[in-house]
Design a protein around this motif. Structure first.
Motif, PDB file in Angstrom:
ATOM      1  N   CYS A   7       0.471 -22.311  12.940  1.00  0.00           N
ATOM      2  CA  CYS A   7       1.160 -23.403  13.513  1.00  0.00           C
ATOM      3  C   CYS A   7       2.702 -23.456  12.543  1.00  0.00           C
ATOM      4  O   CYS A   7       3.493 -24.588  13.024  1.00  0.00           O
ATOM      5  CB  CYS A   7       0.435 -24.667  13.133  1.00  0.00           C
ATOM      6  N   ARG A   8       2.844 -22.535  11.916  1.00  0.00           N
ATOM      7  CA  ARG A   8       4.002 -22.572  11.207  1.00  0.00           C
ATOM      8  C   ARG A   8       4.437 -23.620  10.320  1.00  0.00           C
ATOM      9  O   ARG A   8       5.633 -24.083  10.360  1.00  0.00           O
ATOM     10  CB  ARG A   8       5.335 -22.156  12.004  1.00  0.00           C
ATOM     11  N   ARG A   9       3.494 -24.398   9.631  1.00  0.00           N
ATOM     12  CA  ARG A   9       3.696 -25.285   9.080  1.00  0.00           C
ATOM     13  C   ARG A   9       2.646 -25.879   8.040  1.00  0.00           C
ATOM     14  O   ARG A   9       1.457 -25.127   8.480  1.00  0.00           O
ATOM     15  CB  ARG A   9       3.870 -26.914   9.991  1.00  0.00           C
ATOM     16  N   GLY A  11       3.385 -28.607  14.843  1.00  0.00           N
ATOM     17  CA  GLY A  11       3.805 -27.336  14.307  1.00  0.00           C
ATOM     18  C   GLY A  11       4.412 -26.554  15.655  1.00  0.00           C
ATOM     19  O   GLY A  11       4.756 -27.040  16.602  1.00  0.00           O
ATOM     20  N   ARG A  12       4.456 -25.079  15.181  1.00  0.00           N
ATOM     21  CA  ARG A  12       4.890 -24.211  16.506  1.00  0.00           C
ATOM     22  C   ARG A  12       3.992 -23.215  16.533  1.00  0.00           C
ATOM     23  O   ARG A  12       3.805 -22.225  16.047  1.00  0.00           O
ATOM     24  CB  ARG A  12       6.200 -23.276  15.798  1.00  0.00           C
ATOM     25  N   PRO A  13       2.902 -23.542  17.314  1.00  0.00           N
ATOM     26  CA  PRO A  13       1.585 -22.712  17.405  1.00  0.00           C
ATOM     27  C   PRO A  13       2.178 -21.460  17.920  1.00  0.00           C
ATOM     28  O   PRO A  13       2.740 -21.169  18.847  1.00  0.00           O
ATOM     29  CB  PRO A  13       0.555 -23.475  18.526  1.00  0.00           C
ATOM     30  N   GLN A  14       1.400 -20.224  17.530  1.00  0.00           N
ATOM     31  CA  GLN A  14       1.489 -18.832  17.890  1.00  0.00           C
ATOM     32  C   GLN A  14       0.058 -18.360  18.398  1.00  0.00           C
ATOM     33  O   GLN A  14      -0.822 -18.480  17.550  1.00  0.00           O
ATOM     34  CB  GLN A  14       1.949 -17.973  16.461  1.00  0.00           C
ATOM     35  N   ASP A  63       2.567 -13.658   7.569  1.00  0.00           N
ATOM     36  CA  ASP A  63       3.663 -14.528   6.866  1.00  0.00           C
ATOM     37  C   ASP A  63       2.915 -15.985   6.661  1.00  0.00           C
ATOM     38  O   ASP A  63       3.725 -16.999   6.963  1.00  0.00           O
ATOM     39  CB  ASP A  63       4.743 -14.750   8.021  1.00  0.00           C
ATOM     40  N   ALA A  82      -0.974 -30.579  22.453  1.00  0.00           N
ATOM     41  CA  ALA A  82      -0.246 -30.091  21.278  1.00  0.00           C
ATOM     42  C   ALA A  82      -0.007 -28.594  21.217  1.00  0.00           C
ATOM     43  O   ALA A  82       0.884 -28.225  20.925  1.00  0.00           O
ATOM     44  CB  ALA A  82      -1.522 -30.569  20.087  1.00  0.00           C
ATOM     45  N   MET A  83      -0.591 -27.919  22.017  1.00  0.00           N
ATOM     46  CA  MET A  83      -0.524 -26.467  22.000  1.00  0.00           C
ATOM     47  C   MET A  83       0.574 -26.076  23.094  1.00  0.00           C
ATOM     48  O   MET A  83       1.693 -25.317  22.540  1.00  0.00           O
ATOM     49  CB  MET A  83      -1.818 -25.660  22.547  1.00  0.00           C
ATOM     50  N   ARG A 126       2.955 -28.328  24.631  1.00  0.00           N
ATOM     51  CA  ARG A 126       4.416 -29.015  24.571  1.00  0.00           C
ATOM     52  C   ARG A 126       5.542 -28.122  24.145  1.00  0.00           C
ATOM     53  O   ARG A 126       5.222 -27.447  23.167  1.00  0.00           O
ATOM     54  CB  ARG A 126       4.088 -30.399  23.699  1.00  0.00           C
ATOM     55  N   ARG A 160       8.883 -27.072  22.381  1.00  0.00           N
ATOM     56  CA  ARG A 160       9.500 -27.162  21.243  1.00  0.00           C
ATOM     57  C   ARG A 160      10.935 -26.276  21.236  1.00  0.00           C
ATOM     58  O   ARG A 160      11.008 -25.300  21.822  1.00  0.00           O
ATOM     59  CB  ARG A 160       8.499 -26.815  19.978  1.00  0.00           C
ATOM     60  N   GLY A 174      12.807 -22.007  17.381  1.00  0.00           N
ATOM     61  CA  GLY A 174      12.448 -20.675  16.935  1.00  0.00           C
ATOM     62  C   GLY A 174      11.578 -20.536  15.888  1.00  0.00           C
ATOM     63  O   GLY A 174      10.506 -21.386  16.123  1.00  0.00           O
ATOM     64  N   ASP A 175      11.407 -19.963  15.069  1.00  0.00           N
ATOM     65  CA  ASP A 175      10.580 -19.250  14.393  1.00  0.00           C
ATOM     66  C   ASP A 175      10.136 -19.722  12.865  1.00  0.00           C
ATOM     67  O   ASP A 175       9.433 -19.597  12.279  1.00  0.00           O
ATOM     68  CB  ASP A 175      10.701 -17.598  14.214  1.00  0.00           C
ATOM     69  N   ARG A 176      11.292 -20.884  12.727  1.00  0.00           N
ATOM     70  CA  ARG A 176      11.281 -21.257  11.197  1.00  0.00           C
ATOM     71  C   ARG A 176       9.809 -21.948  10.794  1.00  0.00           C
ATOM     72  O   ARG A 176       9.330 -22.476  11.689  1.00  0.00           O
ATOM     73  CB  ARG A 176      12.389 -22.189  10.948  1.00  0.00           C
ATOM     74  N   ILE A 177       9.667 -22.106   9.587  1.00  0.00           N
ATOM     75  CA  ILE A 177       8.509 -22.930   9.136  1.00  0.00           C
ATOM     76  C   ILE A 177       8.952 -24.205   9.249  1.00  0.00           C
ATOM     77  O   ILE A 177      10.010 -25.134   9.071  1.00  0.00           O
ATOM     78  CB  ILE A 177       8.484 -22.750   7.533  1.00  0.00           C
ATOM     79  N   VAL A 178       8.057 -25.287  10.001  1.00  0.00           N
ATOM     80  CA  VAL A 178       8.352 -26.627  10.010  1.00  0.00           C
ATOM     81  C   VAL A 178       8.080 -27.330   8.743  1.00  0.00           C
ATOM     82  O   VAL A 178       6.873 -27.187   8.145  1.00  0.00           O
ATOM     83  CB  VAL A 178       7.265 -27.210  11.373  1.00  0.00           C
ATOM     84  N   THR A 179       8.942 -28.054   8.197  1.00  0.00           N
ATOM     85  CA  THR A 179       8.854 -28.703   7.089  1.00  0.00           C
ATOM     86  C   THR A 179       8.454 -30.328   7.329  1.00  0.00           C
ATOM     87  O   THR A 179       7.673 -30.784   6.539  1.00  0.00           O
ATOM     88  CB  THR A 179      10.098 -28.812   6.458  1.00  0.00           C
TER      89      THR A 179
END
Lengths: 649, 200, 335
Positions: free
Chosen positions: A290-292, A357-360, A517, C72-73, C75, C77, C80-85
């Motif tokens: 989820c990149r978070r 997050g940003r699911p992969q 990562d 959630a999957m 929607r 966004r 790009g690829d950065r980590i969500v803080t």
């Protein structure tokens, strides 16, 4: 005075002299001693996982035979006695020889890497734990191989498992095997508890450890408290069967319900023991995709502990139909509903993690996301059985079979498979095949739901558990056929999964240190990790040591490349229990044959009991004592007179 | 805890102090073994109530001899403390002497208990109470015997110089196990011997 | 779910005195143990209502979770690829979701508690039947009148069942009338059930009890109080005397080969280990629900019990043709 030293803090460059020294110190000896005597937690962890998967396959084959028998009414593929052994051994195998051991494997492999240390607190005890697990598994299967497998179900109620109604060796082997396995589980649990409180890297405070650590810690504490209950009750049954005692002899005042109490006091916490670490796998690995970071780390960690605490108070919900007073039932029913609250919190945290997050959509993610759904289905069907009067209908029907498989496959097997895909690159240095992985997931998910969802309906159509056949007029035929088809589809999925792993282990793309990562410590070293794990014991500043620069939550940064070198011997850092301040340099024991020998001697002891070879039992017991003395034999105090002996466990 | 870790004082090499890894290990053993005896005691109480039998069937047990053996066992815990005390002060002979005394007292307890078993007039297979009595005291006896083996091993190791005054932890750990065995006996003795007299 | 209920009127067969007075409406549909779509008594009805309510809530919860997961999957966004803080309001929503779940669970707990109180104990049961589980059949004792594998109860009144076991743990379950209760050796447990209308309701052992657990069924025949009384009176009578010489030969064989386990009241066969056969032919089924009770099935059972129900305590008997005919004549006369 005890030897003291200021540990050197510095760097160890790859391929340097120092690094070579570390390798010489930590790598296993060649030959048989290195194999049988290895105390490397990574070797032991992988042995656990592979052995558990072998048992999973055995249990699966048993299930498929049962499903063939049940595919149509009045089938005669297996005899009633064979069927009873099949369903009993299926339960024993999956619950005791697969579900916890596979998680112990994950935790054994991962804990030191996640916590930042070079081994478990008691490396030799760790080896003993594995050998006892392996031998207990073989012990339990030895009877089955000769047609005398457990045949009274995995919860083995008395008196149907007692000396009068089950006089063969079947139950003796099951009872003794369970006591033997209980020793393995107990020493493993003790090791996890002490490792957590003693070996975390500096700065790896309790609020920074991965959730799988919380899960395994909670499960281990529970095991220490409840394993004695099941070991005791199996031992008492063995006494009843072999020495003529009267614990469960209802003709002499013994109580059949004592078995149910002692079994479920263990049995229900055990359900959480085999799911909490698996939920930890998801809580730790899902955020990577989820990149978070996980949403609600503290809530999930506390829910883990809360689940187990309430889990001690719900065993009666397996006994709603035993005629206990309604007030007692109402209390335990309410507790069984309340236990859903921490689970609900955790589920919302997982969903929120995906949402925010940003699911992969990589293969492990598919397993973890679908797990959330299966977890909820298994959870709500559990809520239904917590309603006492409704449970008087659902209890002991296929509804419960459906529920427990959604729980055990949904919350154990799916996370484990996702976890295998996730950590496989770390274990082997190779990536798995994404295409095969997607196929495996698709077939497994479809097969699973086809196999187990219709069981809910079979349950409300009144199909009881543990019947070897049924009449055509019961209205269960079509659904049973569907279930059988689903079971075989699921088996095909397992096959694809295994083929993927076998191919990838040889020909998979090189993985690199951190192919996903990910944020946690185990991804900071090479894949597979070197024998010594960390070139230096790192100094940790957050729960996401590899994402700190990007998360930028504070000024502080973990030091992964500059830390405690500890090159003087087989050493790691001992730290304080709560805030992990360094307070000792621990000398770690190396390879030793005593754990294997002790495991063997203990197994011989139990085999002698099963065969009534009292002389052999006495000799084996003496051998156990001698092995333990050999194990703990203090080294000659020449240069470093220190009391490090007890650290030899 | 910060990452700016400054270590200016030396750390002990090996296990020392109250956070000794082996001590931690022993505490986990105490937790799990204590639970085991807890389940045994609960089973005793449960079966006593549920069976509806006269409990114990032959009336409350005689207290004199068991009282003496109990006193000896509990006193041996005190003697065991002296072992560690003397060992730490490098008084090896005294330590060995007290350790031998501890072993002797444990052995006397075992002998008296065996004597009691032999003169009970019933066995574990006679009736439900007998099953419980012999299993619970038998479990405890097994722990006493294990403890005696541990103490004897410690004796040999001190004699050989493998355990020295600057590293007494094996004795601490072995001693703690011995105290645990004695503490369990207090519970067993109270339940099996004293409690039946309360409502006699 | 196969839920079409077909009402079949079974006329009493010739010679079956118990049914002669009454015509019993037999409920038959696809799944005789289905307790979710077909219930015929207040206990089972309470459980059914609880079951459907819980099912509705649970399905609703699953649908909500599926919706949340899919959204959630899927929607959209950016970034790009950065980590969500940042977490935004995620944790707030977790708390809201957990709070709502807790409220729902408390509501469910209260409903479960009310439902439990409603079915835990009957107001006053005019009829008590002592049922004992055996490997693998059922004995029912109506205060001295002993029958096997087929309970009769009057409709419209609560019937208390005292449950015991002669060997291992069994569980007594007539799902369309009530829930299940374990039968535990050394202990007497209780449950009650009530049928609204005449009918035949299937029961089944649900606690694994050994080799033939699968074939430990029974039937509960609910009758109008008058029919019930007639049935009980008929069952209280001693067995009919053999009506022919052939049957007498059969009785002779029975006494020497079967009487050690089975009893036939009024004869020298007084065995207590197996079903009482005084009024064998009044029963609808054989061998605890294994097959319909017809003369052919009956004699087939005597000769091939171990094939039909492997492990049953009943041995397979090797009968000569003469013995077969005689025994059949005797047994079918036990009306």
């Amino acid at each position: 005075m005890t030897e003291q030293r200021i540990p050197h803090i510095g760097c160890v460059a790859p391929n340097s002299e120092d690094e070579k020294r570390l390798r010489d110190i930590w790598e296993a000896e060649p030959g048989l001693k290195g194999k049988l005597g290895s105390v490397d937690h990574k070797v032991i962890g992988l042995r656990y996982i592979v052995t558990a998967f072998v048992f999973l396959i055995l249990g699966g084959v048993e299930a498929l035979i049962m499903r063939l028998q049940l595919a149509r009414p009045d089938a005669g593929l297996v005899s009633p006695d064979a069927y009873n052994q099949l369903f009993s051994m299926h339960g024993v195998t999956m619950i005791f020889l697969y579900a916890l051991p596979v998680l112990s494997g994950f935790s054994n492999y991962l804990w030191p890497l996640m916590l930042g240390t070079r081994d478990m607190a008691f490396p030799r005890l760790n080896a003993l734990s594995y050998w006892l697990f392996l031998f207990a598994g073989l012990f339990l299967y030895a009877g089955f191989a000769f047609g005398h497998g457990a045949n009274a179900g995995w919860f083995n109620y008395v008196p149907v498992s007692g000396p009068i109604f089950d006089p063969g060796p079947n139950i003796d082997i099951y009872a003794l095997g369970m006591v033997l396995l209980g020793i393995s589980t107990t020493v493993g649990a003790a090791n996890f508890v002490v490792t957590l409180f003693r070996l975390r890297a500096p700065g790896m405070s309790l609020n920074r450890v991965p959730i799988i650590v919380w899960g395994t810690l909670t499960a281990s504490v529970a095991n220490l408290i409840v394993i004695p209950s099941v070991s005791l009750t199996f031992f008492l049954l063995w006494l009843d069967r072999n020495l003529g005692t009267h614990f469960f002899d209802t003709g002499a005042g013994g109580q059949a319900l004592l078995w149910q109490h002692l079994f479920w006091v263990f049995g229900h916490p055990w359900v959480y023991v085999v799911v909490l670490p698996a939920m930890g796998i998801v809580s730790d690995a899902l955020p990577t995709f989820c990149r978070r970071p996980l949403v609600g780390y503290a809530a999930v960690a506390m829910s883990t502990v809360a689940t187990m605490i309430i889990g001690f108070e719900v065993w009666i919900h397996h006994m709603f139909a035993t005629g206990l007073p309604p007030l007692v039932l109402a209390f335990f029913g309410a507790a069984s509903l309340i236990i859903a609250i921490p689970s609900a919190i955790t589920v919302f945290c997982w969903i929120a993690t995906i949402w925010a997050g940003r699911p992969q959509f990589k293969v492990p993610f598919l397993f973890f996301a679908s797990f959330v759904l299966l977890f909820v289905i298994g959870g709500v069907s559990g809520v239904m059985t917590a309603a006492v009067s409704l449970d008087w209908q659902l209890n002991e029907t296929y509804f419960v079979v459906a529920h427990l498989h959604y729980v055990l496959l949904g919350i154990n097997v799916f996370p484990v498979m996702g976890g295998v895909y996730y950590w496989f690159p770390k274990w082997t240095g190779h990536k798995t095949n994404e295409v095969l992985g997607r196929w495996a997931f698709g077939v497994l998910f479809t097969g699973f739901n086809l196999a187990f969802f219709p069981m809910h309906i079979l349950g409300v159509l009144g199909m009881p558990r543990r019947i070897y056949t049924y009449a055509p007029g019961m209205g269960w035929s079509l659904l049973n056929l569907l279930v059988t088809l689903g079971a075989f589809l699921f088996a095909l999925g397992v096959l694809i999964f295994l083929i993927d792993l076998l191919i990838s282990a040889r020909r998979g793309e090189p993985a690199g240190d951190n192919p996903w990562d990910a944020a946690s410590l185990e991804w900071s070293m090479s894949s597979p990790p070197p024998a010594y794990n960390f070139r230096v014991i790192p100094i940790i500043a957050s729960g996401h040591p590899l994402w700190e620069d990007r998360l930028n939550q504070s000024e502080q940064r973990s030091k992964l490349h500059e830390g405690f070198t500890l090159l003087e011997g087989r050493e790691t850092l001992g730290t304080s229990p709560l805030d992990s301040e360094p307070n000792a340099i621990l000398r770690m024991p190396g390879d030793h044959l005593a754990p294997f020998a002790l495991g063997l001697a203990a197994t011989v002891f139990f085999a002698a009991l099963a065969l009534h070879g009292w002389l052999w039992a006495g000799l084996a017991l003496a051998a156990c004592a001698a092995t333990l003395i050999w194990w703990f034999w203090p080294p000659k105090a020449e240069k470093a007179p220190s009391d490090r002996e007890a650290a030899h466990v | 805890m910060s990452e700016d870790l400054v270590l200016d004082k030396p750390l002990p090499v090996g296990n020392t102090g109250p956070r000794h890894t082996g001590l931690w290990g022993l505490w986990t053993l105490v937790l799990t073994e204590g639970s085991l005896f807890g389940y045994l005691i609960v089973s005793y109480l449960y079966l006593g109530v549920a069976s509806g039998q006269t409990w114990p069937p032959h009336g409350p047990p005689d207290l004199l001899k068991p009282g003496i053996s109990t006193t000896i066992l509990l006193a041996s815990s005190g003697v065991m403390m002296l072992v560690e005390h003397n060992l730490k002060r490098a008084r090896i002979r005294s330590a060995l002497g007290f350790l031998a005394l501890t072993i002797l007292m444990g052995a006397v307890f075992v002998a008296m208990q065996m004597h009691e078993w032999a003169h009970k007039g019933y066995g574990p297979w006679t009736h439900l109470y007998g099953s419980l009595y012999f299993t619970i005291t038998g479990f405890h006896m097994a722990h006493v015997l294990a403890g005696l083996i541990v103490l004897a091993t410690l004796f040999v190791w001190i004699l050989m110089g493998r355990i020295r005054p600057d590293g007494p932890k094996p004795v601490t750990i072995g001693g703690l196990y011995w105290h645990f065995v004695d503490a369990v006996w207090i519970v067993v003795f109270s339940t099996l011997y004293l409690a039946p007299h309360l409502h006699g | 779910m196969p839920c079409a209920s077909i009402r079949v009127i079974v006329s009493a067969k010739e010679g079956r005195r118990t049914f002669a007075a009454a015509q019993i409406a037999v409920m038959r549909h696809g799944a005789p143990l289905d307790y979710f779509s077909h219930v015929y008594g207040p206990v089972a009805r309470s459980m059914q209502a609880l079951g459907w309510t819980y099912t509705a809530i649970c399905v609703g919860v699953c649908l909500v979770i599926i919706g949340l997961l899919m959204t959630a999957m899927m929607r959209r966004r950016g970034g790009g690829d950065r980590i969500v803080t940042e977490s935004g309001p995620a944790l707030t929503w977790v708390m809201i979701g957990s709070g709502v779940s807790t409220l729902i669970l408390f509501g469910m707990a209260i409903y479960a508690f009310i439902a439990l109180r409603a079915v835990a104990a009957p107001a006053k049961a005019p009829v008590t039947i002592a049922v004992t589980g055996y490997d693998w059949w059922w004995k029912a004792d109506y205060g001295g009148v002993v029958v096997a594998n087929e309970l009769h109860i009057p409709t419209g009144v609560p019937v208390k069942i005292d449950l015991r076991s002669a060997d291992v743990i069994h569980a007594f379950w007539v799902p369309q009338l009530a829930g299940k209760t374990q039968m535990i050796p050394g202990v007497t447990t209780h449950q009650w059930l009530q049928a609204d209308r005449p009918g035949v309701y299937r029961g089944q052992c649900t606690q694994f009890c050994g080799e033939q657990h699968a074939h430990m069924a029974f039937e509960v025949v609910a009758q109008s109080p008058a029919d019930y009384r007639a049935w009980l009176a008929a069952q209280a009578a001693n067995a009919a005397a053999p009506s022919s010489a052939l049957a007498q030969t059969g009785q002779h064989y029975f006494r020497s080969h079967c009487g050690g386990c089975h009893s036939v009241r009024g004869t020298e066969a007084t065995g207590q280990h197996a079903p009482d056969l005084t009024h064998l032919m009044s029963r609808r089924e054989l061998a605890a629900g294994l097959t319909p009770n017809t003369p052919d099935n009956l004699i087939n059972w005597v000769e091939h019990a171990q094939d039909l129900k492997p492990g049953t305590r009943m041995p397979s008997f090797d009968l000569t043709p003469e013995q077969r005919t005689a025994l059949k004549a005797y047994l079918t006369g036990l009306s």
